[in-house]
Design a protein around this motif. Structure first.
Motif, PDB file in Angstrom:
ATOM      1  N   SER A 249       0.828  -1.206   0.000  1.00 45.76           N
ATOM      2  CA  SER A 249       0.000   0.000   0.000  1.00 45.76           C
ATOM      3  C   SER A 249       0.864   1.257   0.000  1.00 45.76           C
ATOM      4  O   SER A 249       0.504   2.264  -0.622  1.00 45.76           O
ATOM      5  N   LEU A 250       2.012   1.196   0.695  1.00 51.02           N
ATOM      6  CA  LEU A 250       2.912   2.349   0.710  1.00 51.02           C
ATOM      7  C   LEU A 250       3.469   2.627  -0.685  1.00 51.02           C
ATOM      8  O   LEU A 250       3.640   3.785  -1.072  1.00 51.02           O
ATOM      9  N   VAL A 251       3.761   1.548  -1.422  1.00 48.63           N
ATOM     10  CA  VAL A 251       4.247   1.738  -2.789  1.00 48.63           C
ATOM     11  C   VAL A 251       3.171   2.410  -3.637  1.00 48.63           C
ATOM     12  O   VAL A 251       3.437   3.355  -4.400  1.00 48.63           O
ATOM     13  N   GLU A 252       1.925   1.928  -3.501  1.00 50.99           N
ATOM     14  CA  GLU A 252       0.818   2.540  -4.241  1.00 50.99           C
ATOM     15  C   GLU A 252       0.615   3.989  -3.808  1.00 50.99           C
ATOM     16  O   GLU A 252       0.352   4.868  -4.646  1.00 50.99           O
ATOM     17  N   LEU A 253       0.728   4.245  -2.489  1.00 49.65           N
ATOM     18  CA  LEU A 253       0.583   5.615  -1.988  1.00 49.65           C
ATOM     19  C   LEU A 253       1.675   6.511  -2.549  1.00 49.65           C
ATOM     20  O   LEU A 253       1.423   7.673  -2.893  1.00 49.65           O
ATOM     21  N   TYR A 254       2.889   5.981  -2.642  1.00 50.83           N
ATOM     22  CA  TYR A 254       4.005   6.763  -3.184  1.00 50.83           C
ATOM     23  C   TYR A 254       3.707   7.194  -4.619  1.00 50.83           C
ATOM     24  O   TYR A 254       3.816   8.381  -4.960  1.00 50.83           O
ATOM     25  N   TYR A 255       3.313   6.238  -5.452  1.00 45.40           N
ATOM     26  CA  TYR A 255       3.051   6.572  -6.845  1.00 45.40           C
ATOM     27  C   TYR A 255       1.815   7.463  -6.980  1.00 45.40           C
ATOM     28  O   TYR A 255       1.770   8.337  -7.863  1.00 45.40           O
ATOM     29  N   SER A 256       0.823   7.262  -6.103  1.00 46.71           N
ATOM     30  CA  SER A 256      -0.358   8.138  -6.136  1.00 46.71           C
ATOM     31  C   SER A 256       0.028   9.570  -5.778  1.00 46.71           C
ATOM     32  O   SER A 256      -0.462  10.534  -6.391  1.00 46.71           O
ATOM     33  N   THR A 257       0.909   9.713  -4.772  1.00 54.01           N
ATOM     34  CA  THR A 257       1.354  11.044  -4.359  1.00 54.01           C
ATOM     35  C   THR A 257       2.133  11.726  -5.478  1.00 54.01           C
ATOM     36  O   THR A 257       1.931  12.911  -5.756  1.00 54.01           O
ATOM     37  N   ILE A 258       3.029  10.961  -6.109  1.00 52.64           N
ATOM     38  CA  ILE A 258       3.795  11.513  -7.232  1.00 52.64           C
ATOM     39  C   ILE A 258       2.852  11.933  -8.353  1.00 52.64           C
ATOM     40  O   ILE A 258       3.014  12.996  -8.968  1.00 52.64           O
ATOM     41  N   SER A 259       1.828  11.090  -8.622  1.00 53.94           N
ATOM     42  CA  SER A 259       0.869  11.412  -9.679  1.00 53.94           C
ATOM     43  C   SER A 259       0.083  12.672  -9.339  1.00 53.94           C
ATOM     44  O   SER A 259      -0.157  13.529 -10.209  1.00 53.94           O
ATOM     45  N   MET A 260      -0.317  12.812  -8.067  1.00 50.76           N
ATOM     46  CA  MET A 260      -1.059  14.005  -7.647  1.00 50.76           C
ATOM     47  C   MET A 260      -0.197  15.259  -7.787  1.00 50.76           C
ATOM     48  O   MET A 260      -0.682  16.310  -8.237  1.00 50.76           O
ATOM     49  N   LYS A 261       1.058  15.158  -7.395  1.00 48.91           N
ATOM     50  CA  LYS A 261       1.951  16.317  -7.520  1.00 48.91           C
ATOM     51  C   LYS A 261       2.153  16.683  -8.986  1.00 48.91           C
ATOM     52  O   LYS A 261       2.181  17.872  -9.340  1.00 48.91           O
ATOM     53  N   THR A 262       2.271  15.669  -9.832  1.00 53.42           N
ATOM     54  CA  THR A 262       2.421  15.930 -11.265  1.00 53.42           C
ATOM     55  C   THR A 262       1.172  16.602 -11.814  1.00 53.42           C
ATOM     56  O   THR A 262       1.260  17.551 -12.608  1.00 53.42           O
ATOM     57  N   ASN A 263       0.005  16.129 -11.386  1.00 57.40           N
ATOM     58  CA  ASN A 263      -1.248  16.743 -11.830  1.00 57.40           C
ATOM     59  C   ASN A 263      -1.355  18.186 -11.364  1.00 57.40           C
ATOM     60  O   ASN A 263      -1.869  19.050 -12.097  1.00 57.40           O
ATOM     61  N   ASP A 264      -0.898  18.464 -10.137  1.00 57.99           N
ATOM     62  CA  ASP A 264      -0.917  19.842  -9.634  1.00 57.99           C
ATOM     63  C   ASP A 264      -0.048  20.750 -10.497  1.00 57.99           C
ATOM     64  O   ASP A 264      -0.434  21.878 -10.837  1.00 57.99           O
ATOM     65  N   ILE A 265       1.128  20.236 -10.839  1.00 56.16           N
ATOM     66  CA  ILE A 265       2.045  21.032 -11.674  1.00 56.16           C
ATOM     67  C   ILE A 265       1.423  21.292 -13.037  1.00 56.16           C
ATOM     68  O   ILE A 265       1.454  22.419 -13.564  1.00 56.16           O
ATOM     69  N   ILE A 266       0.838  20.236 -13.622  1.00 56.43           N
ATOM     70  CA  ILE A 266       0.217  20.379 -14.941  1.00 56.43           C
ATOM     71  C   ILE A 266      -0.948  21.361 -14.884  1.00 56.43           C
ATOM     72  O   ILE A 266      -1.142  22.193 -15.787  1.00 56.43           O
ATOM     73  N   ARG A 267      -1.742  21.294 -13.795  1.00 57.88           N
ATOM     74  CA  ARG A 267      -2.875  22.202 -13.664  1.00 57.88           C
ATOM     75  C   ARG A 267      -2.413  23.657 -13.585  1.00 57.88           C
ATOM     76  O   ARG A 267      -2.990  24.549 -14.228  1.00 57.88           O
ATOM     77  N   ILE A 268      -1.366  23.897 -12.790  1.00 60.92           N
ATOM     78  CA  ILE A 268      -0.848  25.263 -12.651  1.00 60.92           C
ATOM     79  C   ILE A 268      -0.322  25.772 -13.988  1.00 60.92           C
ATOM     80  O   ILE A 268      -0.585  26.910 -14.406  1.00 60.92           O
ATOM     81  N   LEU A 269       0.438  24.906 -14.678  1.00 53.10           N
ATOM     82  CA  LEU A 269       0.980  25.304 -15.978  1.00 53.10           C
ATOM     83  C   LEU A 269      -0.137  25.558 -16.977  1.00 53.10           C
ATOM     84  O   LEU A 269      -0.053  26.479 -17.811  1.00 53.10           O
ATOM     85  N   THR A 270      -1.204  24.764 -16.901  1.00 49.64           N
ATOM     86  CA  THR A 270      -2.339  24.959 -17.806  1.00 49.64           C
ATOM     87  C   THR A 270      -3.027  26.285 -17.535  1.00 49.64           C
ATOM     88  O   THR A 270      -3.414  27.010 -18.472  1.00 49.64           O
TER      89      THR A 270
END
Length: 326
Positions: A249-270
C-alpha cells in the motif's frame, strides 16, 4: 607467535526445585559428570563441537550433516530416546536482518542448545531459573525446551514492531515529501518482511510435527504449551502478512502522491498558459505591421491596452479561483 584461537564456550545451568548451579565447561564430556539435578541445560556457542556431541551423546549422523550443510529449513527430528529441533534466531545487524541457526537437543533431563555464534535471546530465562521465578524449577527439561522455543518466536515480535514503526514514518514522509529515497526504503522493508516470512513460515510444519510426533517427550502439563507454539507462529505470520500488504500500500501511496503532484504542476501550468492565450493574441494583433490601424495613433492606446490585458488576466484568475481550479 600468533595468538591461540579462542576456545569454544560451553556453559551449563543445572537445577532442581531447591538446587541450582551454573558455570563453564572446558570439555563437552564433563556433561556426563553432572548428576543430582532435575534439569541440565548445556549451551554451546559453536557448531565445531557437533562431532564431539555426536560421540558423547550418541546422536545421529544426520544431525551433524544438517549443521555442516550451513543452511536448511527449520525441522523437528524424533528419535527413540531424544528429540532434536533446528530453527533460526533473527537479529538486527548493520541496518539489516541476519539469522542464525540454533539446534536444541532434548534427551532425558538433558537439554543441549548449539548456536553458530555467541549470543542469544535466552538471558531472561537464565535469570528466571537463577532467581527461582516462574515454573522452571518445578518442571522438567521438556518445559525448558518449550520456553526456549517460545523465546525465539517471541523475539520475532519486537523486530516486526520496529518494521511497523519504520513504515509509519515512511507513510508520513510520503505524504509530506515523496522522493526516490523513500521508495528505496520501502523496497528494503519489503525485503525484510519477506526474509522474516521465509524464516517463520517453515515453523508451522516443524511445530506441528513436534506436537504430533514428539508427545512422548513432553509431560501432560507441558503438552498444552507445545500446542500454543503453533498458534503463536500463526499470529506472527498474520502480522507479517498485514505488514506485507501495508508495504504494498505504501508503494501505491508513493506513486499516487507523485501522480497528484504531477497533476498539480500540470494544472498550474495549464492555468498560466490559459491566461496568456488572450494576452498573446492582443500583443500579436498589435504587433502586425499594417499601416491603417487607427488606435495605434491614439494618445492613450498603450495604457488602455495594458489595462485591458490586466483586467483579462485578473478576471480569469478570479474565475479559476471560483471554480476551485487553482
Amino acid at each position: 607467535m600468533g595468538e591461540e584461537p579462542e576456545k569454544p564456550r560451553i556453559t551449563v545451568i543445572a537445577y532442581s526445585k531447591d538446587r541450582f548451579m551454573s558455570g563453564k565447561l572446558s570439555d563437552i564430556r564433563e556433561v556426563l559428570e553432572i548428576t543430582g539435578y532435575d534439569v541440565v541445560w548445556v549451551n554451546v556457542d559453536t557448531v565445531s563441537l557437533i562431532p564431539e556431541l555426536k560421540e558423547v551423546l550418541g546422536i545421529h549422523e544426520v544431525l551433524v550433516r544438517d549443521f555442516k550443510r550451513g543452511a536448511g529449513r527449520p525441522r523437528v527430528m524424533v528419535f527413540p530416546d531424544y528429540l532434536f529441533v533446528l530453527l533460526h534466531q533473527i537479529y538486527e545487524k548493520d541496518g539489516g536482518l541476519k539469522r542464525e541457526r540454533i539446534g536444541l537437543l532434548l534427551k532425558g533431563n538433558l537439554l543441549v542448545t548449539v548456536q553458530e555464534i555467541p549470543g542469544d535471546v535466552f538471558d531472561p530465562i537464565r535469570e528466571s531459573i537463577r532467581e527461582g521465578e516462574g515454573l522452571f524449577r518445578e518442571r522438567g527439561a521438556d518445559y525448558l525446551l518449550f520456553a526456549l522455543l517460545e523465546a525465539i518466536v517471541e523475539n520475532y515480535v519486537p523486530i516486526i514492531e520496529r518494521i511497523s514503526s519504520r513504515m509509519e514514518e515512511l507513510e508520513a514522509r510520503i505524504l509530506s515529501k515523496g522522493d526516490e529515497t523513500v521508495l528505496r526504503r520501502i523496497h528494503s522493508i519489503r525485503q525484510e518482511i519477506l526474509f522474516m516470512r521465509r524464516t517463520v513460515f517453515p515453523l508451522l510444519e516443524a511445530f506441528r510435527k513436534l506436537e504430533l510426533e514428539g508427545t512422548s517427550f513432553f509431560s501432560e502439563e507441558t503438552r498444552p504449551y507445545i500446542e500454543e507454539l503453533h498458534g503463536h507462529v500463526m499470529e506472527v505470520l498474520e502480522i507479517l502478512e498485514g505488514q506485507r500488504e501495508l508495504a504494498n500500500s505504501l508503494v501505491e501511496l508513493y506513486y499516487s502522491t507523485i501522480s497528484m503532484k504531477t497533476n498539480d504542476i500540470i494544472r498550474i501550468l495549464t492555468v498560466v498558459s490559459t491566461i496568456f492565450i488572450p494576452l498573446t493574441f492582443i500583443t500579436g494583433l498589435y504587433g502586425m505591421n499594417f499601416r491603417y490601424m487607427p488606435e495605434l495613433y491614439w494618445r492613450y492606446s498603450y495604457p488602455v491596452v495594458l489595462l485591458a490585458m490586466l483586467v483579462i488576466a485578473v478576471g480569469m484568475l478570479v474565475y479559476f479561483k471560483k471554480k476551485v481550479w487553482i
